[in-house]
Scaffold this active site. Sequence first.
Site, PDB file in Angstrom:
ATOM      1  N   TYR A  19      21.695  -2.410  37.122  1.00  0.00           N
ATOM      2  CA  TYR A  19      20.854  -2.355  38.318  1.00  0.00           C
ATOM      3  C   TYR A  19      21.166  -1.126  39.155  1.00  0.00           C
ATOM      4  CZ  TYR A  19      24.855  -3.913  41.106  1.00  0.00           C
ATOM      5  OH  TYR A  19      26.069  -3.987  41.715  1.00  0.00           O
ATOM      6  N   MET A  75      -0.461  37.253  43.197  1.00  0.00           N
ATOM      7  CA  MET A  75      -1.456  38.120  43.813  1.00  0.00           C
ATOM      8  C   MET A  75      -2.742  37.384  44.165  1.00  0.00           C
ATOM      9  SD  MET A  75      -3.205  41.599  42.536  1.00  0.00           S
ATOM     10  CE  MET A  75      -4.703  40.742  42.098  1.00  0.00           C
ATOM     11  N   CYS A  85      25.549   1.671  44.008  1.00  0.00           N
ATOM     12  CA  CYS A  85      25.158   1.303  45.374  1.00  0.00           C
ATOM     13  C   CYS A  85      25.231   2.463  46.342  1.00  0.00           C
ATOM     14  CB  CYS A  85      25.991   0.135  45.873  1.00  0.00           C
ATOM     15  SG  CYS A  85      27.730   0.526  46.024  1.00  0.00           S
ATOM     16  N   ASN A 126      28.413   7.832  46.676  1.00  0.00           N
ATOM     17  CA  ASN A 126      28.649   8.733  47.812  1.00  0.00           C
ATOM     18  C   ASN A 126      30.105   9.180  47.791  1.00  0.00           C
ATOM     19  OD1 ASN A 126      26.084   8.061  48.491  1.00  0.00           O
ATOM     20  ND2 ASN A 126      26.625   6.821  50.270  1.00  0.00           N
ATOM     21  N   GLY A 177       2.552  33.149  46.342  1.00  0.00           N
ATOM     22  CA  GLY A 177       3.291  34.397  46.172  1.00  0.00           C
ATOM     23  C   GLY A 177       2.675  35.259  45.095  1.00  0.00           C
ATOM     24  N   ARG A 233      -8.616  21.703  39.089  1.00  0.00           N
ATOM     25  CA  ARG A 233      -7.216  21.383  38.796  1.00  0.00           C
ATOM     26  C   ARG A 233      -6.917  20.006  39.373  1.00  0.00           C
ATOM     27  NH1 ARG A 233      -4.800  25.843  42.999  1.00  0.00           N
ATOM     28  NH2 ARG A 233      -6.045  25.153  44.734  1.00  0.00           N
ATOM     29  N   LYS A 249      -5.258  28.060  35.751  1.00  0.00           N
ATOM     30  CA  LYS A 249      -6.633  28.419  36.096  1.00  0.00           C
ATOM     31  C   LYS A 249      -7.419  28.788  34.834  1.00  0.00           C
ATOM     32  CE  LYS A 249      -6.817  30.565  40.124  1.00  0.00           C
ATOM     33  NZ  LYS A 249      -6.436  31.759  40.906  1.00  0.00           N
ATOM     34  N   HIS A 309      26.193  13.786  61.428  1.00  0.00           N
ATOM     35  CA  HIS A 309      26.468  12.347  61.411  1.00  0.00           C
ATOM     36  C   HIS A 309      25.195  11.553  61.665  1.00  0.00           C
ATOM     37  CE1 HIS A 309      27.786   8.481  63.246  1.00  0.00           C
ATOM     38  NE2 HIS A 309      28.650   8.514  62.240  1.00  0.00           N
ATOM     39  N   ARG A 367      30.958  -6.319  50.095  1.00  0.00           N
ATOM     40  CA  ARG A 367      32.123  -5.447  50.050  1.00  0.00           C
ATOM     41  C   ARG A 367      33.073  -5.794  51.184  1.00  0.00           C
ATOM     42  NH1 ARG A 367      31.308   0.852  51.035  1.00  0.00           N
ATOM     43  NH2 ARG A 367      30.986   0.121  53.158  1.00  0.00           N
ATOM     44  N   ARG A 422      -8.203  37.485  38.927  1.00  0.00           N
ATOM     45  CA  ARG A 422      -7.468  36.360  39.525  1.00  0.00           C
ATOM     46  C   ARG A 422      -6.162  36.125  38.784  1.00  0.00           C
ATOM     47  NH1 ARG A 422     -11.850  31.602  38.952  1.00  0.00           N
ATOM     48  NH2 ARG A 422     -10.852  30.825  40.843  1.00  0.00           N
ATOM     49  N   SER A 477      30.535  -1.578  40.569  1.00  0.00           N
ATOM     50  CA  SER A 477      29.431  -0.975  41.294  1.00  0.00           C
ATOM     51  C   SER A 477      29.858   0.436  41.669  1.00  0.00           C
ATOM     52  CB  SER A 477      29.112  -1.797  42.540  1.00  0.00           C
ATOM     53  OG  SER A 477      28.124  -1.138  43.289  1.00  0.00           O
TER      54      SER A 477
END
Length: 907
Positions: free
Chosen positions: A880, A127, A860, A792, A125, A360, A46, A478, A640, A116, A788
């Site tokens: 990739y 003031m 992947c 996960n 949060g 802003r 600000k 799931h 796969r 301010r 690859s």
Amino acid sequence: MDVILSRITATVIFSRENMDMAKHVYSFGGKSADGNGKMKELLGGKGANLAEMCLIGIPVPAGFTITTEVCADYYTSGKKIPEAAIPEIDEAVKKVEANFGKKFGDNSDPLLVSVRSGAALSMPGMMNTILNLGLTDASVEGLAKKTGNPRFAYDSFRRLIDMFGSTAMGCEHEEFEHEIHKLKDEKKAKLDTDLSADDLKELVKRYKAVYKKHVKEDFPQDPKKQLYLAINAVFNSWNGNKAIEYRRIERITGLKGTAVNVQAMVFGNMGDNSGTGVAFTRDPNTGENIFYGDYLINAQGEDVVAGIRTPEPIAQLNSEMPKVYAQLMEIRQTLEKHYKDMQDIEFTVQDGVLYMLQTRGGKRTGTAAVRIAVEMVKEKLIDETTAVKRVNPDSLNHLLLPQLDPKATAKPVAQGIAASPGAATGKVVLTAEAAVAHAEKFPNDSIMLVRKETSPEDVAGMHLAKGILTSTGGKASHAAVVARGWGKPCVVGCEAVKIDEKAQTVTIAGNVVKAGDFITINGTTGDVMIGKVPTVAPTMTGDFATLMTWADKSRKLKIRTNADSPADALKAREFGAEGIGLCRTEHMFFGDDRIAAVREMILAESAEGRKKALAKIEPFQKADFVGIFEAMDGYPVTIRLLDPPLHEFLPQKDNLAGAQAVAKQIGVPVEKIFERVEELHEMNPMMGFRGCRLPLVFPEIGDMQVRAIIEAAIEVQKQGKKVVPEIMIPLVGTVDELTILKKRAIAVIDECFAKAGTKVEYQIGTMIELPRACIVADKIAEEAEFFSFGTNDLTQMTFGFSRDDIKGFMPTYLRDKILPIDPFQTIDFNGVGELMKIGVEKGRASRMAKHNQHLKVGICGEHGGDPDSVVFCHKIGMDYVSCSPFRVPIARLAAAQAALGDAARDK
Ligand code: ADP
Ligand code: MG
Ligand code: MG
């Protein structure tokens, strides 16, 4: 001794000098300012922008900014404003007085100020602002006389007591509110503006009583005291619970503190020639280049957004205050030209004179972000690279999912957890089997699968559904994980949903819905609606397409997609996918026409029996691959081999009805089904009999798949299309697993070639998803033509977290920062990422040494569509990333930003 002493004094003097040299307070006003817009870290957003606006000649009420460093000092010196800052503050007040020709604390014509807060990043949060600071019992009278407007003077005073009391001294704002409501009732006043000067005088009295009750002291009558108490309060709010919590959640670290802005008041509440407003220089929802905002006549500060009165649309100001409006339009231009971005502004008109109070960068939707970026290039405000850097990749989600038609008016009846974004509407079905049966009969119907929860045996039905709604489960259930993987709208944990399978009804917050009736879910918000609500499908056209072509000019990474069907493949190509990085064959096993044969194969007792069943599946597999190769038209396709454990294709252990159905389906006694289910049961399927372990034990499964792939490739090649199948062997941990399977595959392939009398180009590679595979990547790369990373599983195996079982502890881990981020969302750079780096380096080096070949490396896992993970993949030199079709544009943009260096991610 002397020497030591003099050394000590020297240091003291030195550090004092250092402290004195640091400037604590930066003034602004007129056309000059000590600071500027670049000094956000020191002056807060600000303060920096107030200074910048002065410098470019925009009218801003004079004031000063106390730096964030003073806030840091405040804390190191035991919550005291550092001595050295005080004369500077007093000096700065004098400058404002000179600028305004009024004195702070004067009783006949007082200068009032606002106080301010403002850190480098805007932060809820902190003031709230205190307005009208400096008013006292004596000066309120002076102000009334001077302006000839006692109503205004007392209105300002009662606001000060409320704001100062509740934000700086811990009073309850509600208690002040209570008093004004009571008075309005007494006076039969509808609006605040209906209260007279005398009423407000009375209100001030009552407000002071509220203040005294809480603070145990009278409202301070010394403006200086008010000022310093307010400054302290701003600093204190920096370490208030709300601010700390916000910084924790947003992972904001390294800020020094908040700045304090003290600024001469201008009054929008002086009468009908005054007012206040907020606006965006463009429409933040659509991005359209129109002035967008609201204002209120005779109002102050937050009145516009507080909902006290309904504000007017900004365009109307043109007829109410044409001169001010014209000036505002000019400022809009000036600001955009200067900041080269859409701005979010605050202004106040005092007696016909316009002042700017804030500017802003404006928050915007993804749709608006794209349009604004592209149009600003056309307007020559920014260049293409800036446009590409400016749009947050994740915000593209907004453009990529089916959305509720904005014209629709349906009201939500319940809300669950927003698990996978986008909107879907469909006919309610209560089981996965019912979904499959329904889709068979009415292939064009949209289905909404409504379940208590889902399990792996539901995936066929889930896949067919347009959306999924569950009454239990959280973001990692799931249903949620599977739906997100597919980009399918999903709401989970909607407790208002009661399912009665017998009656074939769902009761949603009291509304009874029969199976076959329509409901609609919004996976972006968690809303559930009764009935059919129209949705609109995403397309990549216009500005969106333009931005993507600009992104493509910079990126180094190729973007592939995870797709299991020709439809997904086509969608992904439409979004710019340059190949398939992961085609999961198990989904092809689930179709109703083939699941029987798959089950037959699983129940067979000999290789011969399995081969017989596999022969039934093979034509389906081949046809699927033909479809996908055709759709990808020359782009590489990584397929796969079967990955999940076989029991996923059978009913779960105690599902009697399911077992009976399967028994009937394939003509074996139900006991046999149970026996096999029992045999295949695993304590920990994630680490069980799956991946390459399947074809190593049952080679005929792998043979069938390889043959289907190669025969399909030959067929498509015969149509004159280029085909590049990449056969990917999952879950390899030792090179021998790969060597054996590769040898076997090549034998099958050579047979196919011989039979067809022709050949196709192909590759055999592996998925790297075990820590061991990363460590022995050099060995594996001697056999593999590509890697690859299945991030996960790699994340699961590295952490030892089963993704289906993290719900008990992950929330705590994230809340207590035991983990900084969810490693299933963004790659854990330090652990999993380090393994990946090792894998890439070792693999590349060994492939080059042994075969003089570049080892193609990609990713992947779901991380392939996460912008931060994409940046990481770029950094470690991958070729990739592959992600779900709807995240392809996100990955394209993230890859471009990775190549361009730091992007503006602060939007
Ligand atoms: P926030 O960060 O919550 O927007 P601000 O400091 O911008 O808080 O101020 C809250 C409101 O008070 C805004 O509407 C702002 O325009 C108004 N305001 C702040 N300072 C002044 C001032 N000196 N004169 C008039 N209005 C002010
Ligand atoms: Mg503001
Ligand atoms: Mg895997």
